[in-house]
Design a protein around this motif. Sequence first.
Motif, PDB file in Angstrom:
ATOM      1  N   GLU A  52       0.824  -1.214   0.000  1.00 53.98           N
ATOM      2  CA  GLU A  52       0.000   0.000   0.000  1.00 53.98           C
ATOM      3  C   GLU A  52       0.864   1.273   0.000  1.00 53.98           C
ATOM      4  O   GLU A  52       0.585   2.241  -0.695  1.00 53.98           O
ATOM      5  CB  GLU A  52      -0.935   0.022   1.215  1.00 53.98           C
ATOM      6  CG  GLU A  52      -1.823   1.268   1.190  1.00 53.98           C
ATOM      7  CD  GLU A  52      -2.877   1.295   2.297  1.00 53.98           C
ATOM      8  OE1 GLU A  52      -3.471   0.237   2.581  1.00 53.98           O
ATOM      9  OE2 GLU A  52      -3.087   2.372   2.867  1.00 53.98           O
ATOM     10  N   LEU A  53       1.937   1.239   0.791  1.00 54.12           N
ATOM     11  CA  LEU A  53       2.818   2.414   0.850  1.00 54.12           C
ATOM     12  C   LEU A  53       3.442   2.703  -0.519  1.00 54.12           C
ATOM     13  O   LEU A  53       3.548   3.850  -0.942  1.00 54.12           O
ATOM     14  CB  LEU A  53       3.933   2.179   1.882  1.00 54.12           C
ATOM     15  CG  LEU A  53       3.506   2.244   3.350  1.00 54.12           C
ATOM     16  CD1 LEU A  53       4.552   1.595   4.248  1.00 54.12           C
ATOM     17  CD2 LEU A  53       3.261   3.697   3.767  1.00 54.12           C
ATOM     18  N   GLN A  54       3.840   1.631  -1.189  1.00 57.02           N
ATOM     19  CA  GLN A  54       4.454   1.798  -2.503  1.00 57.02           C
ATOM     20  C   GLN A  54       3.441   2.374  -3.486  1.00 57.02           C
ATOM     21  O   GLN A  54       3.770   3.223  -4.320  1.00 57.02           O
ATOM     22  CB  GLN A  54       4.996   0.454  -2.981  1.00 57.02           C
ATOM     23  CG  GLN A  54       5.729   0.494  -4.302  1.00 57.02           C
ATOM     24  CD  GLN A  54       4.810   0.261  -5.463  1.00 57.02           C
ATOM     25  OE1 GLN A  54       3.817  -0.461  -5.348  1.00 57.02           O
ATOM     26  NE2 GLN A  54       5.099   0.892  -6.591  1.00 57.02           N
ATOM     27  N   VAL A  69      12.441   6.679  -3.416  1.00 57.78           N
ATOM     28  CA  VAL A  69      13.251   5.958  -2.434  1.00 57.78           C
ATOM     29  C   VAL A  69      14.388   5.286  -3.193  1.00 57.78           C
ATOM     30  O   VAL A  69      14.199   4.827  -4.322  1.00 57.78           O
ATOM     31  CB  VAL A  69      12.392   4.896  -1.702  1.00 57.78           C
ATOM     32  CG1 VAL A  69      13.252   3.974  -0.844  1.00 57.78           C
ATOM     33  CG2 VAL A  69      11.321   5.575  -0.840  1.00 57.78           C
ATOM     34  N   LEU A  70      15.573   5.253  -2.585  1.00 56.97           N
ATOM     35  CA  LEU A  70      16.688   4.542  -3.219  1.00 56.97           C
ATOM     36  C   LEU A  70      17.319   3.592  -2.212  1.00 56.97           C
ATOM     37  O   LEU A  70      17.839   4.018  -1.183  1.00 56.97           O
ATOM     38  CB  LEU A  70      17.749   5.532  -3.731  1.00 56.97           C
ATOM     39  CG  LEU A  70      19.014   4.884  -4.308  1.00 56.97           C
ATOM     40  CD1 LEU A  70      18.693   3.999  -5.507  1.00 56.97           C
ATOM     41  CD2 LEU A  70      20.038   5.954  -4.696  1.00 56.97           C
ATOM     42  N   VAL A 250      16.310  -5.555   6.006  1.00 51.42           N
ATOM     43  CA  VAL A 250      16.118  -4.665   4.858  1.00 51.42           C
ATOM     44  C   VAL A 250      14.631  -4.396   4.634  1.00 51.42           C
ATOM     45  O   VAL A 250      14.231  -3.259   4.358  1.00 51.42           O
ATOM     46  CB  VAL A 250      16.814  -5.217   3.589  1.00 51.42           C
ATOM     47  CG1 VAL A 250      16.625  -4.261   2.424  1.00 51.42           C
ATOM     48  CG2 VAL A 250      18.295  -5.450   3.847  1.00 51.42           C
ATOM     49  N   GLY A 251      13.804  -5.432   4.810  1.00 51.34           N
ATOM     50  CA  GLY A 251      12.352  -5.238   4.686  1.00 51.34           C
ATOM     51  C   GLY A 251      11.851  -4.237   5.707  1.00 51.34           C
ATOM     52  O   GLY A 251      11.029  -3.361   5.401  1.00 51.34           O
ATOM     53  N   SER A 252      12.359  -4.311   6.929  1.00 49.63           N
ATOM     54  CA  SER A 252      11.915  -3.407   7.994  1.00 49.63           C
ATOM     55  C   SER A 252      12.405  -1.981   7.750  1.00 49.63           C
ATOM     56  O   SER A 252      11.675  -1.017   7.998  1.00 49.63           O
ATOM     57  CB  SER A 252      12.408  -3.911   9.355  1.00 49.63           C
ATOM     58  OG  SER A 252      11.866  -5.190   9.615  1.00 49.63           O
ATOM     59  N   LEU A 253      13.635  -1.844   7.268  1.00 54.78           N
ATOM     60  CA  LEU A 253      14.165  -0.507   6.976  1.00 54.78           C
ATOM     61  C   LEU A 253      13.361   0.154   5.851  1.00 54.78           C
ATOM     62  O   LEU A 253      13.042   1.345   5.908  1.00 54.78           O
ATOM     63  CB  LEU A 253      15.647  -0.581   6.586  1.00 54.78           C
ATOM     64  CG  LEU A 253      16.634  -0.933   7.703  1.00 54.78           C
ATOM     65  CD1 LEU A 253      18.030  -1.166   7.129  1.00 54.78           C
ATOM     66  CD2 LEU A 253      16.673   0.170   8.770  1.00 54.78           C
ATOM     67  N   LEU A 254      13.027  -0.647   4.860  1.00 58.81           N
ATOM     68  CA  LEU A 254      12.231  -0.136   3.741  1.00 58.81           C
ATOM     69  C   LEU A 254      10.841   0.271   4.222  1.00 58.81           C
ATOM     70  O   LEU A 254      10.318   1.333   3.875  1.00 58.81           O
ATOM     71  CB  LEU A 254      12.140  -1.231   2.681  1.00 58.81           C
ATOM     72  CG  LEU A 254      11.816  -0.856   1.246  1.00 58.81           C
ATOM     73  CD1 LEU A 254      12.776   0.203   0.724  1.00 58.81           C
ATOM     74  CD2 LEU A 254      11.869  -2.111   0.356  1.00 58.81           C
ATOM     75  N   PHE A 255      10.266  -0.582   5.053  1.00 62.76           N
ATOM     76  CA  PHE A 255       8.941  -0.287   5.612  1.00 62.76           C
ATOM     77  C   PHE A 255       8.982   1.005   6.421  1.00 62.76           C
ATOM     78  O   PHE A 255       8.131   1.884   6.264  1.00 62.76           O
ATOM     79  CB  PHE A 255       8.478  -1.459   6.484  1.00 62.76           C
ATOM     80  CG  PHE A 255       7.300  -1.124   7.347  1.00 62.76           C
ATOM     81  CD1 PHE A 255       6.032  -0.991   6.796  1.00 62.76           C
ATOM     82  CD2 PHE A 255       7.455  -0.911   8.713  1.00 62.76           C
ATOM     83  CE1 PHE A 255       4.934  -0.651   7.595  1.00 62.76           C
ATOM     84  CE2 PHE A 255       6.374  -0.564   9.506  1.00 62.76           C
ATOM     85  CZ  PHE A 255       5.119  -0.442   8.945  1.00 62.76           C
ATOM     86  N   LEU A 258       9.444   4.129   4.125  1.00 66.51           N
ATOM     87  CA  LEU A 258       8.226   4.472   3.377  1.00 66.51           C
ATOM     88  C   LEU A 258       7.147   5.022   4.308  1.00 66.51           C
ATOM     89  O   LEU A 258       6.444   5.971   3.959  1.00 66.51           O
ATOM     90  CB  LEU A 258       7.710   3.253   2.617  1.00 66.51           C
ATOM     91  CG  LEU A 258       8.380   3.059   1.253  1.00 66.51           C
ATOM     92  CD1 LEU A 258       8.333   1.607   0.806  1.00 66.51           C
ATOM     93  CD2 LEU A 258       7.733   3.938   0.202  1.00 66.51           C
ATOM     94  N   SER A 259       7.027   4.435   5.511  1.00 64.48           N
ATOM     95  CA  SER A 259       6.027   4.946   6.466  1.00 64.48           C
ATOM     96  C   SER A 259       6.326   6.386   6.835  1.00 64.48           C
ATOM     97  O   SER A 259       5.416   7.212   6.965  1.00 64.48           O
ATOM     98  CB  SER A 259       6.023   4.134   7.761  1.00 64.48           C
ATOM     99  OG  SER A 259       5.897   2.784   7.501  1.00 64.48           O
TER     100      SER A 259
END
Length: 284
Positions: A52-54, A69-70, A250-255, A258-259
């Motif tokens: 959803e964030l994406q 985001v990079l 990495v998934g958590s950092l991305l989350f 984005l949040s």
Amino acid sequence: MTKKWDVFPSTTLKVGQDFRLAGFDTAATPGFSGNEKDALKIMDKHAKALSELQEKLFADGRTGGTTSVLLVLQGMDTAGKGGIVRHVVGMVDPQGVQHRAFGKPTDEELSHHYLWRIRNALPAPGKIGVFDRSHYEDVLVVRVHDLVPGAPWAERYAEINAFEAEVAAAGTRIIKCAMLISPDEQKRRLAERLERADKYWKFNPGDIDERAYWNEYQAAYQAMFDGTSTDVAPWYAVPADNKWFARLVVGSLLFEALSSLNLGWPAADFDVAEQQRRLAELEI
Ligand code: AMP
Ligand code: MG
């Protein structure tokens, strides 16, 4: 009960001035007392939220927003960069992802400044850019093998910091992840590539030549961390001997990144009631 993060990785894994790669435990799971099963459950939740964030990010880009985001992934051969792309980045709509792997520069790329090919690959507004290797190769492999004259490393760190500050100011949230494995773990992974027919394609005899320079790479990574972990673009040191943990990080950092953009859905640039009326009235 599923275990959650005790301390979020943006706190525990951020590279500060006192970070020392020598002695860094690549098999540890700092901030997390759960196991692989717990991690997979968290990733499942992240997958739903990230999707959803994406979409919000993408919608923002479509309506004049400048945010992107990079995700920069660095690591020795076999560190798991490809797995991050498959398992973490793969959780979001491929239309919103701009993926680029940087290999040995082509003749054309070599004829330009080393940041030329990087600038050309920066994510467009609304996109999540993923760099599998990056401009940091120009202070890692290039430093280890002395591929440019004059050892311009200090200049390059300053240049990279200025470049990233400019990219961040233009609206790009930069997340830099160094996937860190132990030499033993790399040996095990290379051996596995040589034992399994379905892994031969991943093996490159040159990986063993590079492995011989392990200590020189460690020194180049340390200098890179010292020179380029900044406030706008910090490094995260990701213990990557456990693939499930590296992916969770990495998934958590991305989350989290984005949040924190606090994106909403773009407002309609048309009169909603009027369009509803038109639709209702149109008979075909
Ligand atoms: P891989 O990511 O395993 O496909 O390998 C890509 C190879 O390209 C690695 O050995 C990198 O070190 C190398 N590479 C990437 N960027 C550069 C660069 N700027 N100069 C020299 N070699 C590079
Ligand atoms: Mg490789």
